[in-house]
Design a protein around this motif. Structure first.
Motif, PDB file in Angstrom:
ATOM      1  N   GLN A  92       4.677   1.456   1.220  1.00  0.00           N
ATOM      2  CA  GLN A  92       5.686   1.842   0.244  1.00  0.00           C
ATOM      3  C   GLN A  92       6.648   2.879   0.850  1.00  0.00           C
ATOM      4  N   LEU A  93       6.045   3.857   1.555  1.00  0.00           N
ATOM      5  CA  LEU A  93       6.841   4.906   2.182  1.00  0.00           C
ATOM      6  C   LEU A  93       7.760   4.304   3.243  1.00  0.00           C
ATOM      7  N   ALA A  94       7.189   3.417   4.085  1.00  0.00           N
ATOM      8  CA  ALA A  94       7.974   2.791   5.142  1.00  0.00           C
ATOM      9  C   ALA A  94       9.120   1.989   4.539  1.00  0.00           C
ATOM     10  N   THR A  99       0.863  -1.192   0.000  1.00  0.00           N
ATOM     11  CA  THR A  99       0.000   0.000   0.000  1.00  0.00           C
ATOM     12  C   THR A  99       0.895   1.237   0.000  1.00  0.00           C
ATOM     13  N   ARG A 100       0.277   2.405  -0.103  1.00  0.00           N
ATOM     14  CA  ARG A 100       1.072   3.648  -0.142  1.00  0.00           C
ATOM     15  C   ARG A 100       1.910   3.830   1.118  1.00  0.00           C
ATOM     16  N   GLY A 101       1.259   3.584   2.273  1.00  0.00           N
ATOM     17  CA  GLY A 101       1.972   3.723   3.549  1.00  0.00           C
ATOM     18  C   GLY A 101       3.139   2.757   3.622  1.00  0.00           C
TER      19      GLY A 101
END
Lengths: 275, 272
Positions: free
Chosen positions: B13-15, B9-11
């Motif tokens: 991906q950032l992590a 997910t986007r989150g």
């Protein structure tokens, strides 16, 4: 007038003979469809008409003059792919021909010359049904719209001969039927002679005034190299179609194309569809 | 579900994006703490206080001997050489690469030559450059050009050749001359690739710059690193390396943004 005379043309690549003894006279304003199996040299023949390739033997005359050895503005072309420039907008693509002809070094128009060229380009864009898409890039257009754009881009040069290399082969049948209607109208309204390579017999007989079939008379593996393809059938459509003339015999045939039966890409009509 | 079909997910991906950086810093902090616990004067892995000290000294206090703010004067000297080298390479590559890609005669003349030249190890030529051009700026810029330009020329020539033949023929049927086709069809389609090409050559360009500065210079980021190496000043070397990396990453990012802003169609093509 723009009559094409092809006399005893041979095309060889080294030992490989691709085309042998092609003779064909294409009347001015005719619409000739070239059909035949893959690899029989139809596209090679079209590229020779374009000036991209040269006949090994024989001559090709346009209006009685030998064909120049290079592609020129008198012969327009639409390919199946890569016919439009991805870095130009729809308007830019249609305008390009005008700019190349008018401005030798900058290849750009400015001021009133540019405005009048834009006016002409917009008219042509409207004619092929792309109004409203002027500022879009080709990557934002569907396949059918790209081919319409390619037609407009070629037509702004008012070519004597328009060469089409399987231009509608990658389109779905609905889009293809629409673009056939457009193609017919353009052919009727302009002065050009059209030569089209196609795999689609239906397309050939729907659009053309004459269908010419290329085939290899000798096609056994050991003969392949030394015998090229030649014209095996030359069918004039009857009752004859003439550019710019309404057909009294079968107005519906030469009217818009209506699809009948299952579409070509309909899974239910394919041999493996009855699983 | 197959691994090839699972997407973060986007989150997540950032992590995931941050994870390697955090791990690297944490590993360094742990290593540094362990060594400093054994010997408070250890110079190999200074802690972050040591870095802050060194950065403050180099960036915000004038050098006692010259009065310069060393980090900034070094950066200015290095960037000037880097961009001069890259600039010359870019212009050369654009002109020569396009000509090779478009003209069969020039292709026959230059392709093998450029291919051979691009195989010469540039660093092996460095002594010759120093002897011929002296120890000043010219030899350092020349090293970058020699190191980077041949590859760029080959890349752009290939890219110009890769343009579908149909496009060139189409332009001919629109009445284009060689010059007009170069100007209106080939050049605009090569420019986005040129920017990408410069981005890919940033790494090698920095390599040659630092090599040249390490051997002979009196300023520059590479010069400083190799100077303080004598005193085992890891507290200076690490921040300098991080700074060079940051500069390279920023240049890379800005160049790509320029490409997207100036050639929006090149981004559409990528997505299409």
């Amino acid at each position: 007038m723009s009559e094409l005379i092809i006399e005893n043309v041979w095309k060889e690549y080294g030992d490989q003979i691709v085309l042998e003894n092609i003779s064909l006279t294409v009347a001015s304003r005719a619409f000739v469809a070239l059909v035949g199996p893959s690899g029989c040299g139809k596209s090679t023949f079209l590229r020779m008409l374009l000036g991209q390739e040269h006949a090994t033997r024989g001559t090709i005359l346009l209006e009685g003059e030998p064909l120049p050895a290079e592609p020129r503005p008198d012969r327009g072309v639409v390919f199946q792919r890569y016919s439009v420039f991805p870095h130009l907008t729809v308007l830019g693509n249609v305008l390009l021909g005008k700019e190349l002809i008018a401005s030798k070094y900058k290849a750009k128009l400015f001021g009133p010359a540019r405005r009048s060229a834009i006016e002409e380009a917009r008219q042509l864009i409207a004619e092929v049904g792309l109004s409203g898409a002027e500022t879009k890039y080709p990557a934002q257009l569907s396949g059918g719209m790209q081919q319409r754009l390619a037609l407009a881009q070629a037509l702004i040069m008012k070519p004597k001969v328009l060469l089409l290399d399987e231009p509608f082969g990658a389109l779905d049948p609905g889009t293809r039927a629409e673009i056939h209607t457009l193609m017919k109208r353009l052919w009727n309204e302009t002065q050009m002679t059209v030569v089209m390579v196609t795999h689609d017999m239906r397309e050939a007989f729907t659009l053309a005034t004459r269908v010419v079939a290329f085939e290899r008379p000798r096609d056994r593996p050991e003969e392949k190299e030394r015998y090229g393809a030649t014209i095996t059938r030359d069918i004039s459509i009857w009752p004859p179609r003439r550019a710019g003339e309404f057909s009294h015999f079968s107005p519906d045939r030469d009217g818009p194309v209506v699809l009948q039966g299952p579409r070509r890409d309909d899974p239910s009509s394919s041999p493996s569809g009855d699983r | 579900m197959r691994w090839i079909n699972t997407k973060p997910t986007r989150g997540a991906q950032l992590a995931l994006m941050l994870l390697p950086f955090v791990l690297l810093i944490a590993a360094y902090a742990a290593g540094s703490a362990a060594r400093l616990a054994g010997n408070a004067n250890d110079k190999l892995l200074p802690n972050f206080v040591g870095f802050a000290d060194a950065i403050n000294r180099l960036a915000f206090l004038p050098d006692v001997r010259t009065g310069d703010y060393l980090l900034w004067s070094d950066t200015a000297a290095s960037l000037m050489r880097l961009f001069a080298g890259l600039g010359i390479s870019t212009v050369t590559a654009l002109l020569v690469g396009m000509a090779i890609g478009m003209l069969p005669y020039l292709r026959a003349l230059l392709t093998p030559f450029v291919a051979v030249i691009s195989m010469v190890p540039p660093l092996a030529l460095l002594p010759i450059l120093f002897i011929v051009m002296g120890l000043g700026e010219a030899s350092k810029i020349a090293l970058i050009v020699i190191g980077v330009a041949p590859t760029m020329i080959r890349d752009l020539a290939l890219k110009a050749l890769e343009l579908p033949r149909e496009q060139i023929v189409k332009a001919e049927t629109l009445g284009g001359s060689s010059w007009q086709i170069a100007l209106r069809v080939v050049l605009p389609q090569i420019l986005p690739r040129l920017i990408t090409c410069v981005r890919l050559q940033l790494g090698p360009a920095w390599l040659f710059l630092i090599a040249a500065e390490a051997i002979s210079s009196d300023s520059g980021l590479g010069y400083r690193i190799f100077l303080v190496r004598r005193y085992l000043s890891m507290d200076v070397i690490f921040p300098y390396v991080a700074w060079i990396t940051l500069l390279a990453v920023l240049t890379n990012f800005i160049l790509d943004q320029i490409r997207i802003a100036v050639f929006p169609w090149s981004q559409l093509e990528k997505q299409g």
